[in-house]
Enzyme design. Structure first.
Site, PDB file in Angstrom:
ATOM      1  CD  GLN A 190      -2.764  -1.107   2.538  1.00 23.31           C
ATOM      2  OE1 GLN A 190      -2.728  -2.099   3.238  1.00 23.31           O
ATOM      3  NE2 GLN A 190      -3.465  -0.035   2.878  1.00 23.31           N
ATOM      4  CB  ALA A 502      -5.925   7.599   6.128  1.00 22.52           C
ATOM      5  CD  GLU A 705      -9.268   3.429   7.301  1.00 24.97           C
ATOM      6  OE1 GLU A 705      -9.202   4.608   6.906  1.00 24.97           O
ATOM      7  OE2 GLU A 705      -8.482   2.944   8.116  1.00 24.97           O
TER       8      GLU A 705
HETATM    9  N1  MTE Z   1     -11.490  -2.487   0.155  1.00 25.83           N
HETATM   10  C1  MTE Z   1     -10.948  -3.535  -0.483  1.00 25.83           C
HETATM   11  N2  MTE Z   1     -11.679  -4.183  -1.394  1.00 25.83           N
HETATM   12  N3  MTE Z   1      -9.669  -3.942  -0.217  1.00 25.83           N
HETATM   13  C2  MTE Z   1      -8.905  -3.324   0.728  1.00 25.83           C
HETATM   14  O1  MTE Z   1      -7.757  -3.707   0.955  1.00 25.83           O
HETATM   15  N4  MTE Z   1      -8.769  -1.531   2.402  1.00 25.83           N
HETATM   16  C3  MTE Z   1      -9.527  -0.657   3.295  1.00 25.83           C
HETATM   17  C4  MTE Z   1     -10.567   0.137   2.506  1.00 25.83           C
HETATM   18  N5  MTE Z   1     -11.332  -0.752   1.687  1.00 25.83           N
HETATM   19  C5  MTE Z   1      -9.469  -2.215   1.429  1.00 25.83           C
HETATM   20  C6  MTE Z   1     -10.781  -1.814   1.079  1.00 25.83           C
HETATM   21  C7  MTE Z   1      -8.686   0.291   4.010  1.00 25.83           C
HETATM   22  S1  MTE Z   1      -7.925  -0.209   5.419  1.00 25.83           S
HETATM   23  C8  MTE Z   1      -8.534   1.576   3.585  1.00 25.83           C
HETATM   24  S2  MTE Z   1      -7.602   2.679   4.461  1.00 25.83           S
HETATM   25  C9  MTE Z   1      -9.167   2.068   2.359  1.00 25.83           C
HETATM   26  O2  MTE Z   1      -9.877   1.054   1.666  1.00 25.83           O
HETATM   27  C10 MTE Z   1      -8.099   2.644   1.466  1.00 25.83           C
HETATM   28  O3  MTE Z   1      -8.581   3.008   0.225  1.00 25.83           O
HETATM   29  P1  MTE Z   1      -9.245   4.434  -0.044  1.00 25.83           P
HETATM   30  O4  MTE Z   1      -8.358   5.443   0.570  1.00 25.83           O
HETATM   31  O5  MTE Z   1      -9.274   4.500  -1.518  1.00 25.83           O
HETATM   32  O6  MTE Z   1     -10.591   4.416   0.599  1.00 25.83           O
HETATM   33 MO1  MOS Z   2      -6.236   1.527   6.049  1.00 28.05          MO
HETATM   34  S1  MOS Z   2      -5.886   0.703   7.910  1.00 28.05           S
HETATM   35  O1  MOS Z   2      -5.674   3.105   6.595  1.00 28.05           O
HETATM   36  O2  MOS Z   2      -4.960   0.888   5.142  1.00 28.05           O
END
Ligand code: MTE
Ligand code: MOS
Length: 761
Positions: A190, A502, A705
């Site tokens: 990430q 985040a 999240e």
């Molecule tokens: N959704 C999927 N399908 N896979 C993922 O790994 N990670 C989550 C969320 N949704 C995740 C997910 C986490 S921990 C975060 S911080 C956010 O996606 C990050 O992506 P964004 O900033 O585009 O929302």
């Molecule tokens: Mo999400 S725990 O901030 O990758």
């Protein structure tokens, strides 16, 4: 607005790291510590090296740079040297012609230890003063004076468990030697920059010689922010030494045994309220189980401090985090990043206070919800609170009074089956917890046929950021999505990226994309205006056609791009974006750490079998604030996924270590994630209408999240159902509420009887 990626996924054409299969690729396996704490007395690779097909075995002494990857605290060696501090800590890397050979050779490594005493629980570590850093306390109001003004004061202890990220794609990387000492690493991370920096440090190379590229991930969930480093550094080291490409893929069991999880917390709380139910004071001490290495524990605990009040206004707060060092796998970021852990304690405190006051928790919840212009305990002002709006909308839309009536009726008709419910309001701040991370870059290229490439630091991990980034380009240029390609984040295209985390990625990177698009669009508009001899504001590009003073012309997108190229107008742009208005004092924890807040309310219903301790999560009904959602299908998927992941954490997912620190739950038989059979049958999500968010890209909000917190509702709904079976006072809160725990809990209750459910609201 479907996610274009879905088509590739369904056809099996999406390309992940394991799909890179070249001739001559070597395969690696990680040899790790079998004990929780000890000194390495003897380490011998001779026999292992003799296995046919083994190319190298690398350990600490083979590192050309510093054996160190720690970001916040310098306590994270790539390979344990002399001492090990948890079961699963990497000691050496075996590189062989195939992974079977590597695994076989690993078994022939000869190692002996002198064992040292190990500590596994945070409170025990605290007693022995085994801390990652000194405790940190934040305060607001005047807690000491506040207690006297409270009519009700209750206190208690709360435990929350660890959680596996369970990304479908385990940790992995491939290293390719390039010219000279240049290296290319394909990493499932990430955070490409974190990986690049770690490789540079361990290999003693400048960052510009290391290119990190990230194809799409099969999930990250926070587990690949910090903990994707080691594997990438290992293959880079091997590729540099052997001058051959090297691939490392952790098997599922290895991944579970070697990588950190969500932090378990053990917490003491004390809450004080007026007899009307207004919360006046809240004092809390979080013992966070960091594991053996700092990793991101200090930042996660800082976020716990910010998120501790959930969606409530609390005038007097004193909160301390104690980051405890134990001999377990270092825990790390996990969806929610310390906030769900804090909010569980808050909801537990409210539940206990509600018991003491003989009211429903929702009675307390509702009247303490944040309102416009409320000042939070860290000094930030909530400009516009959607908390009450979401709450009321959920109560009305999903007919809470009917739900409560039906539950009460069901409970009066059934003795061994009981239903329960809970409301879970959320308020979730969005931004990075370190101010400097709140910046981004975008690189935009328009090719002479009118097609567009856009690169940002955002990693596509299933959350749909690529689609949203394309939508932003499409919206600004008014061109079709199929003309736009979102390229992989690559440190040679975009440097110094912040992690994709985040829930901020679309927003953070999207703003940079917007800046780049607008700059190019300005140049195109000027060119057209000059040609038609009109003011620039009379020029418009709409659905790939050029309009002058509202009238369609014969020019289309492709023709103007070609024209711009012929006129030598720049069709590329790089933009940098810095999030405005974010600041706070790291010593006092006061300031404005968030760009904006996401709100919502969930109603959770459950049914328990009071004889067996089994249960069903019947439904989760949500009103979600997503600002003006950029893509409702993607956001819906995010909300639903987060709810199920949250429910898993709070109900069936239990991480168990034995008394010598070995993980017992290292596969899907022992570690229970919600499945299609156990996830709620009925999940309804309604996006709150008419909300704008000036801080977000196109008024949107990040919902990656926050909705995980709705999972907490399952716990309190289960408690509500248990109370319907045998009313009692809940003394301790301990998640996950596995069926095993629930049945033990039920049988421990003495006073039989059925309680009249108290009707809230
Ligand atoms: N959704 C999927 N399908 N896979 C993922 O790994 N990670 C989550 C969320 N949704 C995740 C997910 C986490 S921990 C975060 S911080 C956010 O996606 C990050 O992506 P964004 O900033 O585009 O929302
Ligand atoms: Mo999400 S725990 O901030 O990758």
């Amino acid at each position: 607005m479907k996610n274009i990626d879905t088509i590739l996924h369904v056809k099996g054409e999406s390309k992940y790291i394991d799909d890179f299969q070249e001739e001559g690729l070597l395969h690696a396996a990680v040899f790790c510590s079998p004990i929780a704490h000890g000194k390495i007395d003897y380490l011998n690779f001779a026999q292992a090296k003799n296995v046919e097909g083994v190319f190298a075995i690398l350990c600490a002494s083979d590192i050309p740079g510093e054996n160190q990857m720690g970001e916040i605290v310098k306590d994270e060696p790539l390979f344990a040297d002399q001492q090990v501090s948890y079961v699963g800590q990497p000691i050496a890397l075996v590189v062989a012609k195939d992974s079977k050979t590597a695994q076989l050779a690993m078994q022939k490594i000869d190692i002996q230890f002198q064992e040292l005493p190990a500590v596994f629980t945070p409170r025990e570590a605290h007693q022995q003063n085994l801390l990652i850093m000194p405790p940190r306390t934040i305060q607001s109001g005047n807690i000491n004076n506040a207690w006297e003004k409270c009519d009700i004061v209750v206190s208690g202890q709360v435990e929350t468990g660890a959680q596996e990220h369970l990304y479908l794609e385990t940790q992995r990387a491939i290293g390719y030697p390039q010219e000279g000492k240049n290296l290319k690493v394909i990493s499932a991370t990430q955070s490409p920059m974190t990986v690049q920096k770690a490789i540079a440090n361990v290999l003693n190379l400048p960052m510009n010689q290391i290119e990190v590229d990230v194809p799409r991930l099969g999930g990250g969930f926070g587990g690949k922010i910090n903990q994707s480093k080691a594997w990438a550094v290992m293959v880079a080291l091997a590729a540099l030494k052997l001058k051959k490409p090297v691939k490392l893929i952790l098997q599922r069991g290895e991944d579970m045994c070697m990588t950190g999880k969500r932090h378990p917390y053990s917490t003491d709380f004390k809450i004080g309220l007026t007899k009307e139910g207004k919360i006046l004071a809240y004092e809390v001490i979080y013992y966070q189980n960091a594991g053996a290495i700092a990793d991101s524990s200090p930042v996660v605990s800082a976020v716990t401090l910010f998120g501790l009040a959930g969606s409530y206004l609390i005038p007097n707060v004193k909160a301390t985090t104690i980051i405890c060092k134990t001999n377990l796998i270092p825990n790390t970021a996990c969806r929610g990043f310390g906030k769900p852990e804090a909010m569980f304690v808050m909801e537990a405190a409210i539940f206990k206070a509600a018991q003491e006051m003989s009211v429903s928790p929702s009675f307390i919840q509702k009247q303490n919800l944040l309102q416009d212009n409320d000042i939070l305990h860290y000094g930030a002002k909530i400009q516009t609170s959607q908390a009450l709006k979401c709450w009321k909308e959920a109560v009305q839309r999903f007919c809470l009074p009917d739900i409560v009536r039906e539950i009460t009726h069901f409970n009066s008709e059934n003795f061994l089956q009981k239903k329960g419910y809970a409301l879970t309001p959320i308020c979730y701040g969005i931004s990075f917890d370190k101010a400097f991370l709140n910046q981004s870059y975008a690189l935009l290229h328009i090719f002479m046929d009118g097609s567009v490439n856009v690169t940002t630091g955002a990693v596509e991990m299933g959350q749909g950021v690529n689609m949203k980034i394309r939508q932003i380009v499409s919206r600004i240029f008014s061109i079709n999505l199929d003309k736009i390609n979102a390229k992989t984040p690559n440190t040679s295209r975009i440097a110094n990226t912040s992690p994709t985390a985040a829930s901020f990625s679309t927003d953070l990177n999207g703003h940079a994309v917007q800046k780049a698009c607008v700059a190019i669009l300005k140049r195109l508009t000027k060119m057209i205006a000059e040609e038609f001899d009109v003011d620039e504001f009379h020029v418009e590009i709409k659905n790939e056609r050029v309009y002058i003073e509202g009238k369609e012309t014969s020019k289309d997108w492709t023709s103007i791009i070609h024209q711009a190229y012929m006129k030598r107008i720049c069709l590329a742009e790089q933009a940098h974006y810095k999030v405005p208005n974010i600041h706070w004092d790291n010593d006092t924890y006061k300031g404005n750490p968030f760009s904006y807040y996401v709100f919502g309310t969930a109603i959770t219903e459950v049914t328990i079998d009071c004889l067996r301790g089994t249960y069903v999560i019947d439904s989760v009904k949500v009103v979600q604030d997503a600002g003006e959602s950029l893509n409702k299908i993607i956001d819906l998927g995010q909300v639903e996924g987060a709810i199920v992941q949250g429910i898993g954490w709070i109900t069936t997912e239990e991480i168990i270590y034995n008394e010598i620190g070995e993980l017992q739950t290292d596969n899907f038989t022992t570690y229970k994630v919600p499945t299609i059979l156990t996830a709620p049958k009925d999940i309804q999500v309604h996006f709150l209408e008419n909300v704008n968010n000036p801080a977000g890209i196109f008024q949107s909000k990040g919902v990656g999240e926050a909705p995980l917190v709705y999972g907490l509702g399952a716990y309190f709904a289960l408690l509500n159902a248990i109370m319907a079976f045998r009313p009692h006072t809940v003394e301790q809160f301990s998640a996950p509420m596995t069926p095993e725990k629930l049945s033990a809990f039920l049988s421990s209750l003495q006073n039989y009887g059925i309680c009249e459910s108290d009707l809230p609201l």
